[in-house]
Design a protein around this motif. Structure first.
Motif, mmCIF file in Angstrom:
data_model
loop_
_atom_site.group_PDB
_atom_site.id
_atom_site.type_symbol
_atom_site.label_atom_id
_atom_site.label_comp_id
_atom_site.label_asym_id
_atom_site.label_seq_id
_atom_site.Cartn_x
_atom_site.Cartn_y
_atom_site.Cartn_z
ATOM 1 N N CYS A 261 0.839 -1.197 0.000
ATOM 2 C CA CYS A 261 0.000 0.000 0.000
ATOM 3 C C CYS A 261 0.871 1.242 0.000
ATOM 4 O O CYS A 261 1.754 1.356 0.820
ATOM 5 C CB CYS A 261 -0.911 0.037 1.222
ATOM 6 S SG CYS A 261 -1.974 1.512 1.290
ATOM 7 N N CYS A 262 0.594 2.184 -0.862
ATOM 8 C CA CYS A 262 -0.305 2.224 -2.021
ATOM 9 C C CYS A 262 0.296 3.218 -2.994
ATOM 10 O O CYS A 262 0.496 4.384 -2.613
ATOM 11 C CB CYS A 262 -1.709 2.728 -1.646
ATOM 12 S SG CYS A 262 -2.683 1.504 -0.686
ATOM 13 N N ASP B 86 -5.909 8.191 8.211
ATOM 14 C CA ASP B 86 -7.116 7.504 7.728
ATOM 15 C C ASP B 86 -8.318 8.032 8.498
ATOM 16 O O ASP B 86 -8.504 7.696 9.672
ATOM 17 C CB ASP B 86 -6.928 5.991 7.932
ATOM 18 C CG ASP B 86 -8.122 5.179 7.465
ATOM 19 O OD1 ASP B 86 -9.191 5.760 7.176
ATOM 20 O OD2 ASP B 86 -7.979 3.947 7.417
ATOM 21 N N MET C 43 -10.993 9.518 0.411
ATOM 22 C CA MET C 43 -9.988 9.611 -0.657
ATOM 23 C C MET C 43 -10.663 9.327 -1.999
ATOM 24 O O MET C 43 -11.686 8.645 -2.043
ATOM 25 C CB MET C 43 -8.901 8.532 -0.500
ATOM 26 C CG MET C 43 -8.066 8.618 0.741
ATOM 27 S SD MET C 43 -6.898 7.227 0.788
ATOM 28 C CE MET C 43 -5.908 7.535 -0.676
ATOM 29 N N TRP D 241 -7.377 -5.494 -0.905
ATOM 30 C CA TRP D 241 -8.724 -4.933 -0.993
ATOM 31 C C TRP D 241 -9.383 -5.419 -2.280
ATOM 32 O O TRP D 241 -10.056 -6.419 -2.276
ATOM 33 C CB TRP D 241 -8.665 -3.405 -0.896
ATOM 34 C CG TRP D 241 -8.222 -2.908 0.440
ATOM 35 C CD1 TRP D 241 -8.968 -2.839 1.581
ATOM 36 C CD2 TRP D 241 -6.918 -2.410 0.782
ATOM 37 N NE1 TRP D 241 -8.220 -2.329 2.609
ATOM 38 C CE2 TRP D 241 -6.964 -2.050 2.159
ATOM 39 C CE3 TRP D 241 -5.732 -2.212 0.084
ATOM 40 C CZ2 TRP D 241 -5.872 -1.505 2.831
ATOM 41 C CZ3 TRP D 241 -4.635 -1.681 0.743
ATOM 42 C CH2 TRP D 241 -4.709 -1.334 2.094
ATOM 43 N N ASP E 296 -8.391 4.254 -5.153
ATOM 44 C CA ASP E 296 -8.230 4.220 -3.693
ATOM 45 C C ASP E 296 -9.228 5.194 -3.100
ATOM 46 O O ASP E 296 -9.074 6.412 -3.219
ATOM 47 C CB ASP E 296 -6.787 4.590 -3.314
ATOM 48 C CG ASP E 296 -6.515 4.321 -1.835
ATOM 49 O OD1 ASP E 296 -7.494 4.179 -1.066
ATOM 50 O OD2 ASP E 296 -5.325 4.264 -1.465
ATOM 51 N N GLU F 27 -10.213 5.009 0.125
ATOM 52 C CA GLU F 27 -9.888 4.889 1.562
ATOM 53 C C GLU F 27 -10.507 3.627 2.169
ATOM 54 O O GLU F 27 -11.693 3.347 2.019
ATOM 55 C CB GLU F 27 -10.306 6.123 2.379
ATOM 56 C CG GLU F 27 -9.785 6.096 3.827
ATOM 57 C CD GLU F 27 -8.279 5.831 3.939
ATOM 58 O OE1 GLU F 27 -7.889 4.666 3.821
ATOM 59 O OE2 GLU F 27 -7.505 6.798 4.132
ATOM 60 N N ASN F 28 -9.625 2.905 2.831
ATOM 61 C CA ASN F 28 -9.963 1.588 3.376
ATOM 62 C C ASN F 28 -10.488 0.667 2.283
ATOM 63 O O ASN F 28 -11.308 -0.217 2.535
ATOM 64 C CB ASN F 28 -10.965 1.690 4.527
ATOM 65 C CG ASN F 28 -10.390 2.493 5.675
ATOM 66 O OD1 ASN F 28 -9.256 2.253 6.083
ATOM 67 N ND2 ASN F 28 -11.142 3.456 6.171
ATOM 68 N N GLY F 29 -9.989 0.899 1.089
ATOM 69 C CA GLY F 29 -10.372 0.034 -0.013
ATOM 70 C C GLY F 29 -9.836 0.522 -1.332
ATOM 71 O O GLY F 29 -9.955 1.707 -1.656
ATOM 72 N N LEU F 30 -9.222 -0.420 -2.073
ATOM 73 C CA LEU F 30 -8.875 -0.186 -3.474
ATOM 74 C C LEU F 30 -9.989 -0.855 -4.268
ATOM 75 O O LEU F 30 -10.226 -2.057 -4.112
ATOM 76 C CB LEU F 30 -7.518 -0.825 -3.806
ATOM 77 C CG LEU F 30 -6.349 -0.372 -2.935
ATOM 78 C CD1 LEU F 30 -5.082 -1.145 -3.302
ATOM 79 C CD2 LEU F 30 -6.116 1.123 -3.072
ATOM 80 N N GLY G 229 -0.265 6.013 0.325
ATOM 81 C CA GLY G 229 -1.670 5.950 0.677
ATOM 82 C C GLY G 229 -2.100 7.182 1.456
ATOM 83 O O GLY G 229 -1.282 8.031 1.837
ATOM 84 N N GLY G 230 -3.405 7.268 1.698
ATOM 85 C CA GLY G 230 -3.956 8.446 2.373
ATOM 86 C C GLY G 230 -3.380 8.658 3.756
ATOM 87 O O GLY G 230 -3.230 9.794 4.222
ATOM 88 N N SER H 175 0.816 5.419 4.268
ATOM 89 C CA SER H 175 1.358 4.080 4.004
ATOM 90 C C SER H 175 2.370 4.245 2.875
ATOM 91 O O SER H 175 2.052 4.848 1.845
ATOM 92 C CB SER H 175 0.248 3.136 3.536
ATOM 93 O OG SER H 175 -0.691 2.925 4.550
HETATM 94 O O1 AHR Z 1 -7.588 2.445 0.870
HETATM 95 C C1 AHR Z 1 -6.341 1.812 0.965
HETATM 96 C C2 AHR Z 1 -5.483 2.438 2.032
HETATM 97 O O2 AHR Z 1 -6.027 2.176 3.288
HETATM 98 C C3 AHR Z 1 -5.363 3.923 2.032
HETATM 99 O O3 AHR Z 1 -4.516 4.434 1.023
HETATM 100 C C4 AHR Z 1 -4.769 4.156 3.385
HETATM 101 O O4 AHR Z 1 -5.053 5.427 3.872
HETATM 102 C C5 AHR Z 1 -5.402 3.065 4.236
HETATM 103 O O5 AHR Z 1 -4.403 2.355 4.919
#
Ligand code: AHR
Ligand code: AHR
Length: 480
Positions: A158-159, A171, A177, A188, A201, A203-206, A277-278, A281
């Motif tokens: 990630c990511c 997060d 995001m 994800w 992305d 947030e908490n999911g791709l 990541g947001g 990460s």
């Molecule tokens: O959504 C995937 C990641 O989940 C985001 O980039 C991060 O902020 C969280 O860990």
């Protein structure tokens, strides 16, 4: 016209426009990016030539005989949404005070219409961010974005993202995001095949489509140059992609927001991230050449015109190496050039890679320990790998930035860790051997042990003193 002229004509103007390779408006003549060199800490800005392509020669001359990092990626939209070294957030970066690493200025050379330029090579730990951007989408407001990426440089961590994220680097929940993701993470979402995929992305999911996990409509895509596009507006979003070097964009998803809670309506915050990541990460890798974010939901027709503009820019590969040439299949020995150590060669003692004094009168075993077969790079055939003469099947690789002699386990990680790109020696002698996956880092002897070291950094072996000498090796026919 440039991509942002096309978005303007379509009524969805760029509110952020980032590229180290070219101007994204036909009339843009301001700085594209700033580099900082290791020798004296001085900075300079790199601007486009009259062709619109970055003046890479200005970088090459400013950075001659030293290392350079990309410190600022300027926003060409006029809104001042520049990207700089990402600060710590939910996760710390590897630099002091928890900041992320900056990218090497030379990790991603390409040509555009035959003119050299450099992309942004994001190694794990590297990230850029702007937590105070203006004009980017907030809440459920509409936006679009695209990026041109290297479809052969990715991983599953990630990511590797470009787009809209939290202003706190933390997060703050689902829907906070909306960014392009590229890589083969399966934590994800996934698409068809083994990846890499373009996903969003959120947030908490791709997300690869409407379902929370797999959406077979999102294909694996790995052209050398990939155009990735994501856009979102109230209860609608889309993923599109294609080959940046030819052809058109395809739509991989176009439909409703994910049904999981928190994604409809969205709660976008408007910060901009690149390579992370947001929540900061920072385990992912990838290469970014150009990208924008718009105000409003661009039409497919507008995006198709942008893709045609990218194709016309003619992205192409160029050499990753310079300096004295290496020949695959040859056997070499590598001599240190620091004044302490000019009779010492790169050797191994078991799995430890070190330097020892070697000469023509040394014992055969030591001569063999100092001899390496040059192979095409296991992770990128434009660079090289070094196979042990006395332990066939074992290669020099880095692990936690320490060089080791390990048997090739056939993994992508091993291949990348065992790939090095020779360039003209930083002290003017021989070659410096840049780690393909961490182009800020070079083979360095430090207390007679070999590392991949950066010119300044948190490790003892990253010390700036005698860096240029410690990373320069004269490569000659092998002892054995
Ligand atoms: O959504 C995937 C990641 O989940 C985001 O980039 C991060 O902020 C969280 O860990
Ligand atoms: O040497 C740096 C990294 O450390 C390597 O890429 C990886 O194998 C290990 O985690």
């Amino acid at each position: 016209a440039g991509p942002c002229d096309i978005y303007s004509s379509g009524g969805t103007p760029c509110v952020a426009a980032h590229s180290t390779t070219r101007a994204l408006y036909s009339a843009y003549t301001g700085p594209l990016y700033q580099v900082k060199r290791g020798s004296d800490g001085a900075t300079t800005t790199i601007s486009p030539l009259s062709s619109g392509v970055a003046n890479a020669a200005a970088q090459d001359s400013f950075c001659a005989g030293t290392t350079c990092l990309i410190t600022i990626i300027y926003d060409q939209s006029g809104r001042g949404n520049h990207l700089t070294q990402a600060p710590p957030g939910g996760f710390n970066g590897p630099e002091s005070n928890g900041y992320d690493n900056l990218a090497s200025a030379i990790g991603a050379p390409v040509t555009l219409n035959g003119q050299k330029a450099y992309g942004v090579f994001i190694s794990p730990g590297t990230g850029y961010r702007n937590n105070a951007a203006s004009g980017t989408a907030k809440g459920d407001a509409a936006e679009g974005m695209y990026a041109v990426l290297d479809g052969t440089h990715y991983n599953g961590a990630c990511c590797f993202d470009y787009g809209n994220a939290e202003t706190s680097s933390r997060d703050t929940g689902n829907g906070h995001m909306e960014a392009i993701y590229y890589g083969d993470s399966t934590v994800w979402g996934t698409g068809s095949g083994n990846g890499p995929w373009i996903m969003a992305d959120l947030e908490n999911g791709l997300f690869s489509g409407s379902a929370v996990h797999n959406n077979a409509g999102d294909p694996s895509i790995s052209y050398r140059f990939v155009t990735a596009a994501v856009k979102g507006q109230p209860n609608q979003w889309a993923i599109r992609g294609g080959n940046s070097a030819s052809g058109s964009l395809s739509t991989f998803y176009n439909g409703a927001r994910p049904s999981a809670s928190g994604y409809n309506p969205m709660s976008k915050e408007g910060a901009i991230i690149l390579g992370i990541g947001g929540d900061n990460s920072n385990g992912a890798q990838g290469t970014f050449y150009e990208g924008v974010m718009t105000s409003g939901y661009p039409s497919d027709a507008t995006e198709n015109s942008v893709q045609a503009n990218i194709v016309a820019a003619k992205y192409a590969v160029t050499s990753l190496t310079s300096g004295p040439a290496l020949t695959t299949g040859s056997s070499v020995s590598l001599r240190a050039t620091t004044s302490c150590c000019t009779t010492r060669y790169i050797t191994h003692t078991g799995s430890t890679v070190n330097t020892q004094v070697v000469s023509s009168s040394s014992a055969t075993a030591l001569k063999q320990q100092a001899s390496w077969t040059v192979r095409a790079g296991l992770g990128n055939s434009g660079c090289f790998s070094f196979e042990s003469k006395d332990t066939p099947g074992s290669y020099i690789r880095h692990n936690n930035f320490v060089l080791l002699l390990n048997a090739n386990d056939g993994s992508k990680q091993f291949a990348e860790d065992a790939t090095f790109c020779p360039q003209a020696g930083l002290n003017g002698q021989g070659n410096s051997l840049r780690a393909w996956g961490y182009p800020t880092r070079y083979f360095r002897h430090y207390d007679n042990v070999l590392y991949v070291a950066s010119n300044g950094g948190v490790h003892t072996f990253d010390a700036t003193g005698s860096f240029n000498d410690d990373v320069s090796f004269v490569i000659s026919a092998s002892f054995a």
